[in-house]
Design an enzyme around this catalytic site. Structure first.
Site, PDB file in Angstrom:
ATOM      1  N   THR A  14       0.833  -1.207   0.000  1.00 36.53           N
ATOM      2  CA  THR A  14       0.000   0.000   0.000  1.00 36.53           C
ATOM      3  C   THR A  14       0.866   1.255   0.000  1.00 36.53           C
ATOM      4  O   THR A  14       0.694   2.158  -0.824  1.00 36.53           O
ATOM      5  CB  THR A  14      -0.908   0.001   1.259  1.00 36.53           C
ATOM      6  OG1 THR A  14      -1.621  -1.224   1.260  1.00 36.53           O
ATOM      7  CG2 THR A  14      -1.867   1.163   1.254  1.00 36.53           C
ATOM      8  N   VAL A 133       5.466   8.014  12.374  1.00 40.69           N
ATOM      9  CA  VAL A 133       4.495   8.497  13.366  1.00 40.69           C
ATOM     10  C   VAL A 133       3.553   9.479  12.692  1.00 40.69           C
ATOM     11  O   VAL A 133       3.993  10.437  12.042  1.00 40.69           O
ATOM     12  CB  VAL A 133       5.194   9.218  14.543  1.00 40.69           C
ATOM     13  CG1 VAL A 133       4.159   9.732  15.544  1.00 40.69           C
ATOM     14  CG2 VAL A 133       6.193   8.314  15.223  1.00 40.69           C
ATOM     15  N   GLU A 191      -7.991  -3.757  10.905  1.00 43.69           N
ATOM     16  CA  GLU A 191      -7.383  -4.983  10.377  1.00 43.69           C
ATOM     17  C   GLU A 191      -8.206  -6.192  10.821  1.00 43.69           C
ATOM     18  O   GLU A 191      -8.896  -6.137  11.851  1.00 43.69           O
ATOM     19  CB  GLU A 191      -5.978  -5.156  10.960  1.00 43.69           C
ATOM     20  CG  GLU A 191      -5.078  -3.967  10.818  1.00 43.69           C
ATOM     21  CD  GLU A 191      -4.237  -4.003   9.566  1.00 43.69           C
ATOM     22  OE1 GLU A 191      -4.204  -5.072   8.908  1.00 43.69           O
ATOM     23  OE2 GLU A 191      -3.643  -2.975   9.233  1.00 43.69           O
ATOM     24  N   ASP A 202       0.438  -0.295  18.736  1.00 44.09           N
ATOM     25  CA  ASP A 202       0.830   0.599  17.641  1.00 44.09           C
ATOM     26  C   ASP A 202       1.108   2.005  18.193  1.00 44.09           C
ATOM     27  O   ASP A 202       2.133   2.622  17.881  1.00 44.09           O
ATOM     28  CB  ASP A 202      -0.308   0.629  16.608  1.00 44.09           C
ATOM     29  CG  ASP A 202      -0.052   1.622  15.491  1.00 44.09           C
ATOM     30  OD1 ASP A 202       0.747   1.317  14.598  1.00 44.09           O
ATOM     31  OD2 ASP A 202      -0.657   2.714  15.523  1.00 44.09           O
ATOM     32  N   LYS A 206       4.743   4.370  18.498  1.00 43.43           N
ATOM     33  CA  LYS A 206       4.869   5.762  18.029  1.00 43.43           C
ATOM     34  C   LYS A 206       5.274   6.681  19.181  1.00 43.43           C
ATOM     35  O   LYS A 206       6.086   7.588  19.005  1.00 43.43           O
ATOM     36  CB  LYS A 206       3.544   6.209  17.409  1.00 43.43           C
ATOM     37  CG  LYS A 206       3.240   5.447  16.109  1.00 43.43           C
ATOM     38  CD  LYS A 206       1.803   5.619  15.673  1.00 43.43           C
ATOM     39  CE  LYS A 206       1.516   4.874  14.368  1.00 43.43           C
ATOM     40  NZ  LYS A 206       0.077   4.762  14.079  1.00 43.43           N
TER      41      LYS A 206
END
Ligand code: HSE
Length: 432
Positions: A14, A133, A191, A202, A206
């Site tokens: 992607t 980020v 997802e 996640d 970051k």
């Protein structure tokens, strides 16, 4: 005009596809701004369907990483294959071959940043990671460069779009977490395995990256305290809203005299706080510096084109640095080794929802437990009765987390307390 600057692209998924398309779509403005064209001359990709789908010249594509990483004509490598081990190996090889590297790989940087930045410095190459980020939001370079004159006291962010989308829906439509998650998966916003997003991993990666830059001291992903949103009840979101708060999954990195704290968890935020208005899949990072005061960076935290925007911005900067033979500006800025505060030492306000017996003396017993542990109550509301039980919603004043946890443990042992239904930290007020 100088000749083309050659790029090797690792991955055509992607984000890689977005990079390829954006370089085609905006080649005129990019060439003008850099003073020379950017040319993708080799691509590492196995999926030939994807290659055809994007209209990429198959002659550029290889499944052998060495062909890209060892090509002497390539100046800059873009790593967008994701994952940790292979990406680490490829980046180290590219740097040792004297190539600058641009990556979007937060998983890798939040674990192995030190090793990679040392390798970049040793080979006098850039290692840029703006896209790691906040997707397309410029935040890494502003923190490292534009705000370099400041002592940063706090970085507070909504850095995960999936969870922000889910929380926005729960809040606007009064629907439960499980139902909204299922719908988000069907729509492709979450997802099929959503655990990294919804459990806060996640966001923690970051925040490790942002905290390392903000405080000049390396923070790795495993050191970040995290709680996700999967246990949040829509009831709490409703009560919070009535009290004047939004519920957000917040990343918080703060430094005070006691040290550095970095954490990710759901939090109540006053509705007037700028982050409370950040909804749907949008991300925002609120930065407080001693000179600049409050600043906020807002935008799309994911998606092919926003991420490609950040990546190509980095490529242009790396290309300029190579032209001027100056990669020093981009080097690691973790000059210190600051200890991280244990979670028990964090100071916060707390929202609590308790299910208790509905009879005289119960509130006094609960207040006694809090008082004995130094927890001061700012407000109590009896929201409703459920049979012979009462639902109490309390907000505390600022208190050390360990005191609050000790009080919750003692409350759980009180016979009049049926359940401690929720504990959510309250952030973003005047004193925190
Ligand atoms: N999964 C992330 C999000 C985007 O939902 O924001 C990639 O970091």
């Amino acid at each position: 005009m100088l000749g083309s600057l050659n790029i090797g692209l690792l991955g055509l998924g992607t984000v890689g596809g977005g990079v390829f398309q954006l370089l085609q779509q905006n080649s005129d403005v990019i060439t003008q701004k850099l003073g020379r064209p950017l040319n993708i001359c080799r691509i590492l990709e196995r999926n030939m369907d994807r290659v055809r789908q994007l209209g990429v010249d198959p002659g550029l594509v290889t499944s052998d990483p060495g062909i890209v990483l060892n090509d002497p004509d390539i100046d800059i490598i873009i790593e967008v294959i994701g994952g940790v081990e292979l990406a680490r190996e490829f980046i180290l090889q590219a740097l040792s071959n004297g190539k600058s590297v641009v990556t979007a790989n937060k998983d890798l940087l939040a674990l192995h940043g030190k090793e990679l930045f040392e390798a970049a410095a040793a080979h006098n190459c850039d290692l840029f990671f703006e896209a790691s980020v906040g997707g397309g939001i410029p935040i890494i370079r502003p923190l490292k460069e534009s705000l370099a004159a400041n002592r940063i006291c706090q970085v507070m962010g909504i850095v995960n779009g999936t969870t922000n989308y889910i929380l926005t829906k729960m809040s606007r439509e009064g629907r439960d977490f499980d139902e909204v998650l299922k719908e988000a998966q069907e729509l492709g916003y979450a997802e099929s395995d959503p655990s990294s997003d919804i459990e806060g991993d996640d966001a923690a990666r970051k925040m490790a990256i942002l905290a390392s830059i903000a405080f000049g001291s390396r923070v790795t992903y495993p050191e970040v305290y995290r709680e996700g949103i999967s246990r949040l009840s829509v009831q709490d979101i409703k009560y919070a809203s009535n009290l004047g708060y939004a519920v957000k999954l917040l990343g918080i990195a703060r430094e005070d005299e006691q040290g550095v704290e970095v954490r990710v968890h759901p939090a109540l935020l006053p509705l007037e706080h700028p982050l409370a208005a950040v909804n749907d899949v949008f991300n925002a990072i609120f930065v407080e510096g001693d000179a600049v005061g409050d600043t906020m960076f807002y935008g799309r935290g994911a998606g092919a084109m926003p991420t490609a925007s950040a990546i190509i911005g980095d490529v242009i900067e790396a290309a300029r640095n190579r032209q001027h033979r100056d990669c020093i500006r981009s080097s690691c800025t973790c000059f210190y080794n600051k200890p991280l505060k244990p979670m028990g030492e964090v100071i916060s306000k707390y929202y609590l929802r308790l299910i208790v017996a509905d009879r005289p003396g119960v509130l006094a017993a609960i207040a006694g437990v809090f008082g004995a542990r130094g927890v001061s109550i700012a407000s109590v509301i009896q929201e409703r009765t459920i049979g012979d039980l009462a639902e109490l919603v309390l907000i505390t004043h600022l208190v050390r987390e360990q005191n609050l946890q000790d009080a919750l443990k003692a409350l759980a042992d009180l016979p009049v307390v049926n359940e401690i239904a929720s504990m959510i930290r309250v952030e973003g007020g005047p004193s925190n």
